[in-house]
Design an enzyme around this catalytic site. Sequence first.
Site, short mmCIF file in Angstrom:
data_model
loop_
_atom_site.label_atom_id
_atom_site.label_comp_id
_atom_site.label_asym_id
_atom_site.label_seq_id
_atom_site.Cartn_x
_atom_site.Cartn_y
_atom_site.Cartn_z
N SER A 17 1.04 -1.55 0.30
CA SER A 17 0.06 -0.16 0.11
C SER A 17 0.57 1.39 0.12
O SER A 17 0.53 2.24 -0.77
CB SER A 17 -0.83 -0.31 0.96
OG SER A 17 -0.74 -0.23 2.62
N ASN A 18 2.23 1.09 0.88
CA ASN A 18 3.04 2.60 0.92
C ASN A 18 3.75 2.37 -0.74
O ASN A 18 3.60 3.45 -1.05
CB ASN A 18 4.23 2.08 1.31
CG ASN A 18 3.44 3.16 2.95
OD1 ASN A 18 3.40 3.83 3.38
ND2 ASN A 18 3.37 2.00 3.91
N LEU A 89 11.14 -6.38 4.12
CA LEU A 89 11.97 -6.88 5.42
C LEU A 89 12.88 -7.95 5.52
O LEU A 89 13.28 -7.73 6.07
CB LEU A 89 10.45 -8.08 5.81
CG LEU A 89 9.50 -7.47 5.72
CD1 LEU A 89 8.37 -8.61 6.46
CD2 LEU A 89 9.45 -6.21 6.66
N LEU A 91 17.21 -6.96 5.67
CA LEU A 91 18.50 -6.29 5.76
C LEU A 91 19.03 -6.72 4.18
O LEU A 91 19.03 -7.35 3.62
CB LEU A 91 19.62 -7.69 6.72
CG LEU A 91 20.39 -6.25 7.71
CD1 LEU A 91 19.92 -5.58 8.56
CD2 LEU A 91 21.30 -7.19 8.06
N ILE A 92 19.47 -5.12 4.04
CA ILE A 92 19.98 -4.64 3.08
C ILE A 92 22.28 -5.09 3.64
O ILE A 92 22.54 -4.63 4.14
CB ILE A 92 20.32 -2.68 3.27
CG1 ILE A 92 18.48 -3.06 2.89
CG2 ILE A 92 20.75 -2.76 1.43
CD1 ILE A 92 17.31 -3.08 1.80
N HIS A 108 9.07 3.23 8.80
CA HIS A 108 9.14 2.18 9.79
C HIS A 108 8.25 2.47 10.80
O HIS A 108 7.88 3.47 11.60
CB HIS A 108 10.45 1.98 11.23
CG HIS A 108 10.60 0.66 12.27
ND1 HIS A 108 10.33 -0.35 12.14
CD2 HIS A 108 9.62 1.16 13.24
CE1 HIS A 108 9.98 -1.13 13.36
NE2 HIS A 108 9.26 0.06 14.20
N ASP A 149 16.80 -0.56 11.95
CA ASP A 149 16.21 0.46 12.00
C ASP A 149 17.01 1.25 12.93
O ASP A 149 16.52 2.23 13.53
CB ASP A 149 15.50 -0.50 12.95
CG ASP A 149 13.86 -1.03 12.15
OD1 ASP A 149 13.89 -0.67 11.22
OD2 ASP A 149 13.90 -1.61 12.60
N GLU A 178 1.46 6.77 7.40
CA GLU A 178 2.79 6.67 6.25
C GLU A 178 2.69 7.17 4.64
O GLU A 178 3.27 7.44 4.63
CB GLU A 178 2.96 5.61 6.58
CG GLU A 178 3.20 4.37 7.89
CD GLU A 178 3.44 2.67 7.52
OE1 GLU A 178 4.13 2.44 6.60
OE2 GLU A 178 3.23 2.42 8.17
C1 GAR Z 1 4.08 -0.53 6.66
O1 GAR Z 1 3.21 -0.32 7.68
C2 GAR Z 1 5.25 -0.38 7.05
O2 GAR Z 1 5.81 0.23 8.20
C3 GAR Z 1 6.19 -1.52 7.09
O3 GAR Z 1 5.18 -2.76 6.33
C4 GAR Z 1 4.24 -2.51 6.27
C5 GAR Z 1 4.27 -2.49 4.54
O4 GAR Z 1 2.95 -2.26 4.50
N1 GAR Z 1 7.37 -2.19 7.18
C6 GAR Z 1 8.05 -2.36 8.62
O5 GAR Z 1 7.73 -3.04 9.37
C7 GAR Z 1 9.56 -2.80 9.01
N2 GAR Z 1 9.87 -2.69 9.42
P1 GAR Z 1 2.55 -2.08 2.67
O6 GAR Z 1 2.92 -3.13 2.12
O7 GAR Z 1 1.20 -1.79 2.83
O8 GAR Z 1 2.72 -1.07 2.41
#
Ligand code: GAR
Length: 194
Positions: A17-18, A89, A91-92, A108, A149, A178
């Site tokens: 979604s982001n 998810l 690590l880079i 985050h 993080d 977000e």
């Molecule tokens: C988001 O809430 C993002 O902040 C989180 O995963 C979700 C992804 O949602 N990221 C982390 O937790 C990274 N540690 P999305 O796939 O709908 O964008």
Amino acid sequence: MGKMKQKLAIFLSGGGSNARAICRYFQSHERIEVALLASNSVNSGVKTISAEFGIPYLIFTKDEFYNSDHVVNTLAEHQVNVVVLAGFLWLIPGNLLKQYPEKIINIHPALLPKYGGKGMHGSHVHHAVFENKDKVSGVTIHLCNEKYDEGKILFQQTVELNEGDQPETIAKKVLHLEHEYYPKVIEQFLTEKK
Ligand code: GAR
């Protein structure tokens, strides 16, 4: 050179979604475009979002990511100058950090340094916030380094929590932030640099 757009690659592992909010925001932007979507998972939103916006995508394996230059080479082919992690998810690895120093941005879903580190992602974060009865949560946008993080924080925004808020409600409130702020913070970051 003056007219060259800045090119983003968005990395995602989940629904995306982001990623979608970012693609929408930069769809007809003058200076910035999303040049590539990248994911470790065929089950993520990557294919749908790619089709929706006409943006190429790359799916890679763990082996390709950690033991080859396949991903960095593909980013170079697409002339990517900034990497945006949107619910990604893994690590880079060092080769990617080296190619994009101070140019990998992550989001985050909590107020770092609280609720960060390995395993602290998505619903795990919101459950922990719920268990601790926190009165606020929020979003953190930060640069990436070799640890989970811990990179430099670029932006934070809080949201108030109410007593009855379940982890799902907290997740919804944070996700809303977000979508609202991530594209703008990316734009701001790229504007300052140039
Ligand atoms: C988001 O809430 C993002 O902040 C989180 O995963 C979700 C992804 O949602 N990221 C982390 O937790 C990274 N540690 P999305 O796939 O709908 O964008």
